[in-house]
Design a protein around this motif. Sequence first.
Motif, PDB file in Angstrom:
ATOM      1  N   UNK A   8      -4.799 -78.872  32.234  1.00 44.24           N
ATOM      2  CA  UNK A   8      -5.058 -79.060  33.651  1.00 44.24           C
ATOM      3  C   UNK A   8      -5.933 -77.937  34.201  1.00 44.24           C
ATOM      4  N   UNK A   9      -5.613 -76.698  33.773  1.00 40.75           N
ATOM      5  CA  UNK A   9      -6.440 -75.563  34.219  1.00 40.75           C
ATOM      6  C   UNK A   9      -7.877 -75.711  33.742  1.00 40.75           C
ATOM      7  N   UNK A  10      -8.026 -76.134  32.477  1.00 37.83           N
ATOM      8  CA  UNK A  10      -9.381 -76.311  31.939  1.00 37.83           C
ATOM      9  C   UNK A  10     -10.126 -77.384  32.714  1.00 37.83           C
ATOM     10  N   UNK A  11      -9.403 -78.496  32.991  1.00 37.77           N
ATOM     11  CA  UNK A  11     -10.045 -79.577  33.747  1.00 37.77           C
ATOM     12  C   UNK A  11     -10.420 -79.131  35.156  1.00 37.77           C
ATOM     13  N   UNK A  12      -9.529 -78.344  35.784  1.00 29.96           N
ATOM     14  CA  UNK A  12      -9.837 -77.855  37.123  1.00 29.96           C
ATOM     15  C   UNK A  12     -11.043 -76.920  37.104  1.00 29.96           C
ATOM     16  N   UNK A  13     -11.090 -76.040  36.079  1.00 24.19           N
ATOM     17  CA  UNK A  13     -12.243 -75.156  35.976  1.00 24.19           C
ATOM     18  C   UNK A  13     -13.526 -75.958  35.733  1.00 24.19           C
TER      19      UNK A  13
END
Length: 276
Positions: free
Chosen positions: A80-85
């Motif tokens: 999720x963090x990667x997708x948000x970034x």
Amino acid sequence: MACGGTFVLIKGLDRLRRRDAESEARQIVGTAEQEARTLRRETELELKEKAIQQKAEGERELRKLREELHERERILDKRQDVLEKQAEQLQKQEKIVEGTQRKLTERIQDTNRRQAELSKLLDLQRQTLHELSGLNREEATTRLLTALDGELTRESGAVIMKHERQWAETCEEKSREMLLTSLQRFAAAHTAETTTSTVDIPSDEMKGRIIGREGRNIRAFEKATGVDVIIDDTPGVVIVSGFDMIRREVARLALNKLIADGRIHPSRIEEIVAET
């Protein structure tokens, strides 16, 4: 009488047998009950142990499932963090592209506007030149283009001369900096070669003896010879520094004698320097 006694004896024996049988039966029943209680207790213990083992296994399975769920949640959070970034980067890139497109559109519009203004100005100048000089359209256009070409040539020459002057000033400044740097390096190397002498020592422990307690020895040596003694982290070397070549050589020889002699103290220093 004998028959009666025999009967009584048999009756007594029969009663005794019955008592023994009853006692044995009670004993057997007691033993059986004890064994039954023991077996029941063992069975209960086995059931409890199995229940405890099953509970422990269940807890282990549950803990394992919780750990797997936690690991999956961690992986999902990371994704999720990667997708948000990535989404943030995409938004930034979209904003950059939008800004670039907006600037490009503005430049194109500005260029078109200037082109239109220039066309109008050329038409106006051509018409004015035609009206004033009585030239036809082709002659007016040729004269106007010649005038524009001369003006552009003069402006281009001025710009070229300005850049050439800037380049010349930059090159002169860089050359001056390179010359100063070279002079400083050469001067430093030349000064180090002509104002210092090195004295080899057998070990770094000798540096402490040359310095002496609270620096008494090195101060006495510098006072007697008129040079500076430089003791740094350079292994196996002590540096004697001075502008007077004779004093520096006397100090070098005296220090070599002191090191060879091993007796380094203020009075011995004065004696060795006087002898040298």
